[in-house]
Write a protein that holds these residues in place. Structure first.
Motif, PDB file in Angstrom:
ATOM      1  N   ASN A  57      73.462  64.552  38.348  1.00  0.00           N
ATOM      2  CA  ASN A  57      72.833  63.579  39.228  1.00  0.00           C
ATOM      3  C   ASN A  57      73.044  64.076  40.660  1.00  0.00           C
ATOM      4  O   ASN A  57      74.108  64.609  40.981  1.00  0.00           O
ATOM      5  N   THR A  59      73.753  62.670  43.452  1.00  0.00           N
ATOM      6  CA  THR A  59      74.929  62.115  44.136  1.00  0.00           C
ATOM      7  C   THR A  59      76.197  62.787  43.631  1.00  0.00           C
ATOM      8  O   THR A  59      77.078  63.161  44.412  1.00  0.00           O
ATOM      9  N   PRO A 239      76.564  57.348  39.503  1.00  0.00           N
ATOM     10  CA  PRO A 239      76.241  57.684  40.891  1.00  0.00           C
ATOM     11  C   PRO A 239      76.918  56.776  41.915  1.00  0.00           C
ATOM     12  O   PRO A 239      77.268  57.228  43.003  1.00  0.00           O
TER      13      PRO A 239
END
Length: 387
Positions: A57, A59, A239
């Motif tokens: 992801n 993030t 995240p």
């Protein structure tokens, strides 16, 4: 760049679409890859890009870059908890018939996982009482060795240099749990460790509001761990947690200086108290292993342990009369925390195992926060007066 600069800037770029300085929280489970051929290439590893947030992801990726830079690592991977980090490392790098060694004591959850769960997979687990014990009677067939440079909860020092030297001779993978010291004080990879891991819940976060795990080190090893952790076991960090951990890491060097200063003052105060049977803090010159930490780290951490005359009853009276120290089992928060390890963090260990690791009924563990030191000392003094 120096540690404090890396903590702020590493892994952080303005968002390309908006210019936002803080990394956005990418709340998505999946990603569009355009064409069927592009999807095929991404899954085959031929084309970079995100596929599914269990695998990666944006993030989390930004956080991993920051942590890798702080540790001086090729790569880092973030997972759902410290225990997810331990289990992912061991399952990724060992197989049936291998031997895993660790230096006593370790965190109670780690001890229980190794002794009670890992052995079911046919992996032999051996503990050693000290670094010198490992040096003198190590098994040349050991596949992986795990240790904490400052052990939980007794704050016994393990000389990382000795462990790494022997492990290199026998070809074992070295894994240092650096939760207590953090990369702000100590970088195990710089003295030859293969992997370093953390419960990111603790000092890396610093605010007591997430559960997180971190693994950093040698690129090929991290890729093996990443595959097992994220694809096979499935323990990714969300995240939102990645965003909060990235925020916490930015102030890590600043916080660790305050933790270290306060812990030293607390340890020195406790050492003068008649009701205190023993004080454990590696920053005290008389602490066994003090020089090993002084030689390899820039600070001694924010944890202090003490023993009281009178066993559990005396410890309970101290704990129940503290007002600034919250009774809680975590550590590394801005707030000061206190607990009785034998009945909490290490309760899953057998009485014999606790005795072997010196986790006695008279032991109290303190996580020293960043409050004004005069207030902390006054709180400890009034609570000790009621023991």
């Amino acid at each position: 760049m120096k540690t404090q600069t890396l903590a702020v800037h590493a892994g952080q770029q303005p968002d390309p679409s908006t210019g936002a300085l803080n990394t956005p929280v990418y709340l998505t489970s999946t990603y569009s890859y355009g064409t069927a051929q592009e999807g095929k290439d991404r899954f085959a590893g031929k084309n970079p890009g995100y596929i599914y947030s269990r695998f990666a992801n944006p993030t989390s990726s930004a956080l991993e870059q920051k942590l890798a830079a702080l540790e001086g690592a090729d790569e880092a991977v973030v997972v759902a908890s410290g225990m997810a980090a331990i289990s992912s490392i061991v399952y990724a790098l060992t197989q049936q018939g291998d031997e895993v060694a660790f230096i006593d004591p370790v965190y109670g959850g780690t001890d229980a996982f190794l002794r009670n769960t890992l052995v079911r997979a046919g992996v032999k687990v051996v503990s050693y009482s000290s670094d010198d014990d490992f040096v003198s009677r190590h098994n040349p067939n050991t596949r992986l060795v795990l240790w904490e440079p400052v052990t939980n909860p007794t704050l016994k020092v393990v000389d990382s240099r000795k462990i790494i030297a022997v492990a290199k001779q026998i070809g074992a993978i070295t894994v240092c749990d650096n939760t207590f010291l953090t990369p702000a004080l100590f970088q195990p990879l710089s003295i030859g460790a293969d992997l370093v891991m953390h419960s990111g819940t603790k000092y890396l976060c610093g605010h007591g509001d997430i559960i997180a795990g971190v693994i950093a080190g040698n690129g090929p090893l991290i890729q093996r761990v990443r595959t097992v952790a994220l694809k096979h076991i499935g323990v990714p960090m969300g995240p939102q947690e990645a965003y909060l951990l990235q925020r916490g890491v930015k102030t890590l060097p600043l916080r660790m200086r305050a933790h270290c200063d306060n812990a030293k003052a607390v340890a020195e105060f406790l050492a003068t108290q008649e009701k205190v049977a023993a004080v454990y803090f590696p920053g005290l010159a008389a602490h066994p292993g003090h020089q090993a930490i002084a030689d390899t780290a820039s600070g001694f951490g924010g944890m202090v342990a003490l023993e009281l005359h009178g066993g559990f009853d005396a410890c309970a009276r101290l704990l129940d009369n503290l007002t600034l120290f919250a009774q809680a089992v975590s550590l590394g928060d801005l707030e000061s925390l206190a607990c009785h390890p034998a009945s909490t963090t290490h309760a899953a260990m057998t009485p014999d195992d606790r005795a072997r690791a010196n986790v006695t009924d008279k032991l109290v563990r303190l996580s020293i926060g960043v409050e004004d030191i005069e207030d902390l000392l006054a709180d400890l003094a009034q609570a000790l007066a009621k023991v």
